[in-house]
Design a protein around this motif. Structure first.
Motif, mmCIF file in Angstrom:
data_model
loop_
_atom_site.group_PDB
_atom_site.id
_atom_site.type_symbol
_atom_site.label_atom_id
_atom_site.label_comp_id
_atom_site.label_asym_id
_atom_site.label_seq_id
_atom_site.Cartn_x
_atom_site.Cartn_y
_atom_site.Cartn_z
ATOM 1 N N ARG A 123 -11.731 -10.993 15.534
ATOM 2 C CA ARG A 123 -11.736 -9.999 14.458
ATOM 3 C C ARG A 123 -11.087 -10.561 13.191
ATOM 4 N N ASN A 190 -11.774 1.482 8.212
ATOM 5 C CA ASN A 190 -10.391 1.007 8.122
ATOM 6 C C ASN A 190 -9.469 2.071 7.554
ATOM 7 N N ASN A 194 -6.383 3.732 9.587
ATOM 8 C CA ASN A 194 -5.022 3.771 9.025
ATOM 9 C C ASN A 194 -4.479 5.200 9.033
ATOM 10 N N ALA A 198 -1.340 6.713 11.058
ATOM 11 C CA ALA A 198 -0.209 7.336 10.345
ATOM 12 C C ALA A 198 0.030 8.764 10.815
ATOM 13 N N ASP A 224 -4.460 12.180 5.101
ATOM 14 C CA ASP A 224 -3.767 12.461 6.357
ATOM 15 C C ASP A 224 -2.450 13.138 6.052
ATOM 16 N N MET A 229 4.055 7.024 2.659
ATOM 17 C CA MET A 229 4.556 5.668 2.375
ATOM 18 C C MET A 229 5.559 5.685 1.240
ATOM 19 N N LEU A 237 0.301 -2.648 -0.646
ATOM 20 C CA LEU A 237 -0.772 -2.247 0.270
ATOM 21 C C LEU A 237 -1.960 -3.204 0.337
ATOM 22 N N PHE A 242 -0.423 -8.048 4.475
ATOM 23 C CA PHE A 242 0.715 -7.139 4.435
ATOM 24 C C PHE A 242 0.487 -6.046 5.487
ATOM 25 N N THR A 243 1.392 -5.985 6.449
ATOM 26 C CA THR A 243 1.274 -4.960 7.492
ATOM 27 C C THR A 243 2.658 -4.521 7.941
ATOM 28 N N THR A 244 2.743 -3.263 8.409
ATOM 29 C CA THR A 244 4.000 -2.806 8.999
ATOM 30 C C THR A 244 3.777 -2.521 10.486
ATOM 31 N N ARG A 245 2.554 -2.849 10.951
ATOM 32 C CA ARG A 245 2.245 -2.579 12.357
ATOM 33 C C ARG A 245 2.267 -3.879 13.149
ATOM 34 N N THR A 249 -3.387 -6.694 11.303
ATOM 35 C CA THR A 249 -3.631 -7.991 10.666
ATOM 36 C C THR A 249 -3.255 -7.918 9.188
ATOM 37 N N GLY A 250 -3.199 -6.713 8.650
ATOM 38 C CA GLY A 250 -2.882 -6.559 7.230
ATOM 39 C C GLY A 250 -4.037 -6.953 6.321
ATOM 40 N N LEU A 251 -5.226 -7.067 6.900
ATOM 41 C CA LEU A 251 -6.393 -7.427 6.076
ATOM 42 C C LEU A 251 -7.265 -6.218 5.752
ATOM 43 N N GLY A 252 -7.050 -5.123 6.501
ATOM 44 C CA GLY A 252 -7.936 -3.960 6.382
ATOM 45 C C GLY A 252 -8.095 -3.460 4.954
ATOM 46 N N LEU A 253 -6.991 -3.209 4.272
ATOM 47 C CA LEU A 253 -7.083 -2.642 2.922
ATOM 48 C C LEU A 253 -7.530 -3.679 1.898
HETATM 49 N N1 LIG Z 1 -2.662 6.309 5.648
HETATM 50 C C1 LIG Z 1 -1.570 5.525 5.720
HETATM 51 N N2 LIG Z 1 -0.351 6.072 5.945
HETATM 52 C C2 LIG Z 1 0.758 5.315 6.009
HETATM 53 N N3 LIG Z 1 0.769 3.970 5.863
HETATM 54 C C3 LIG Z 1 -0.407 3.355 5.618
HETATM 55 C C4 LIG Z 1 -1.631 4.092 5.540
HETATM 56 N N4 LIG Z 1 -2.626 3.204 5.276
HETATM 57 C C5 LIG Z 1 -2.051 1.991 5.227
HETATM 58 N N5 LIG Z 1 -0.726 2.057 5.443
HETATM 59 C C6 LIG Z 1 0.230 0.933 5.411
HETATM 60 O O1 LIG Z 1 -0.421 -0.185 4.822
HETATM 61 C C7 LIG Z 1 -0.346 -1.318 5.690
HETATM 62 C C8 LIG Z 1 -1.552 -2.188 5.449
HETATM 63 O O2 LIG Z 1 -2.738 -1.551 5.881
HETATM 64 P P1 LIG Z 1 -3.995 -2.441 6.288
HETATM 65 O O3 LIG Z 1 -5.077 -1.532 6.731
HETATM 66 O O4 LIG Z 1 -4.299 -3.395 5.197
HETATM 67 O O5 LIG Z 1 -3.465 -3.303 7.485
HETATM 68 P P2 LIG Z 1 -3.070 -2.795 8.947
HETATM 69 O O6 LIG Z 1 -3.617 -1.437 9.220
HETATM 70 O O7 LIG Z 1 -1.594 -2.978 9.095
HETATM 71 O O8 LIG Z 1 -3.805 -3.878 9.835
HETATM 72 P P3 LIG Z 1 -5.390 -4.001 10.079
HETATM 73 O O9 LIG Z 1 -5.735 -5.317 9.470
HETATM 74 O O10 LIG Z 1 -5.525 -3.990 11.551
HETATM 75 O O11 LIG Z 1 -6.062 -2.895 9.369
HETATM 76 C C9 LIG Z 1 -0.219 -0.724 7.081
HETATM 77 O O12 LIG Z 1 0.426 -1.627 7.980
HETATM 78 C C10 LIG Z 1 0.656 0.514 6.805
HETATM 79 O O13 LIG Z 1 2.029 0.171 6.705
#
Ligand SMILES: Nc1ncnc2c1ncn2[C@@H]1O[C@H](COP(=O)(O)OP(=O)(O)OP(=O)(O)O)[C@@H](O)[C@H]1O
Ligand SMILES: [Mg+2]
Length: 294
Positions: A123, A190, A194, A198, A224, A229, A237, A242-245, A249-253
């Protein structure tokens, strides 16, 4: 009587009348030639302007692609780090499988974990490729209701499983969008994932998806009532990785914004800790003039 006719006087002498007509015809012809020349000049300038615009667009796309490739260069080291962890885990698990004494149940469980880590790797690589090759997105015209239907189909069971209410919108049957359906669906998925992450675990957790059409644009809203945040998270973001999970991967946004920009739009965010979040992804409805992702 004065020999020279004033401009308002019509000459009655046939010779002077003929001369006046001759002059009039000559001026008309000259005017018509000048007009023709002017028209050709306007056509030439219009063509030159169109060529200059096309060149500007080409240069801008090239500059954006270069910027993206440069950003990717910077990301390479981070990516190596991102790939190393799931790869190391997969290697470790696969190494355990070599043990001939391993009970069958453990073997199955370890094999499953290995595949899980390898899928995570796959992925990551697919996301990176989408980010890098953003400009090669194909375009088609599709019904927005079908897109929303597909999203709801995937997302509803996930939301139900996590105890989060999900309300897909009713979309007018005739509403269409021209763009890359798969990429737009991926970007919205994505944002929905997210939002689900959340919101889940919060009292009366809910995720709402909305669609608003205006003259040239479509706006998808994903709201949601989850944790929300802090401003320092909002500021970062869209940074790749950048990720807090722990599993993120922090690539989604980063990719979702790239997709929105490639369709002549973008993503706006409103959020505060404890107050939930709203993400608005816009795309141009025709989207022919979209820019490649940056
Ligand atoms: N709806 C939301 N509510 C709270 N925090 C959010 C929300 N959307 C994004 N975030 C914050 O933004 C960060 C980056 O989001 P992003 O989708 O880029 O990566 P991710 O979800 O951590 O990983 P992935 O690549 O699997 O999507 C998240 O780790 C989270 O901390
Ligand atoms: Mg995400």
């Amino acid at each position: 009587m004065n020999a020279a006719a004033s401009p308002t006087e019509i000459p009655t002498d046939p010779a002077r009348l003929a001369e006046a007509f001759r002059l009039f015809n000559q001026v008309s012809e000259e005017l018509s030639t000048a007009y023709g020349a002017l028209e050709r000049q306007v056509e030439k300038l219009t063509a030159e302007l169109a060529a200059a615009n096309a060149e500007t667009q080409r240069l801008r796309e090239q500059a954006e692609r270069n910027a993206r490739l440069a950003a990717m260069g910077e990301m390479a080291a981070q990516l190596a780090h991102q790939l190393r962890t799931p790869l190391a885990a997969a290697l470790l698990y696969a190494g355990n499988l070599e043990n001939p004494e391993l009970p069958a149940a453990s073997r199955t469980s370890i094999a499953r974990k290995t595949v899980g880590r390898l899928k995570h790797l796959e992925r990551l690589i697919q996301d990176m490729l989408l980010f890098a090759r953003g400009e090669a997105l194909g375009r088609e015209t599709f019904a927005v209701a079908d897109l929303i239907g597909d999203l709801a189909h995937t997302f509803e069971p996930l939301a139900r499983q996590r105890g989060v209410a999900f309300d897909p919108p009713d979309v007018a049957a005739g509403l269409t969008l021209t763009g890359n359906r798969k990429a737009i669906a991926g970007a919205l998925t994505n944002l929905l994932e997210n939002a689900l992450q959340a919101a889940s675990g919060h009292p009366a957790a809910k995720v709402a998806l909305g669609v608003t059409a205006s003259a040239g644009q479509l706006a998808f809203s994903i709201r949601d009532n989850g944790r929300g945040m802090a401003p320092d998270v909002v500021a970062r973001l869209f940074e790749p990785f950048f990720t807090t999970r722990p599993e993120g991967t922090g690539l989604g946004l980063a990719i979702a914004r790239g997709v929105a920009r490639a369709h002549g739009g973008g993503i706006d965010v409103a959020s505060a800790p404890g107050a939930g979040s709203a993400f608005i992804l816009t795309v141009s409805r025709g989207s022919a003039g979209g820019q490649p992702p940056t």
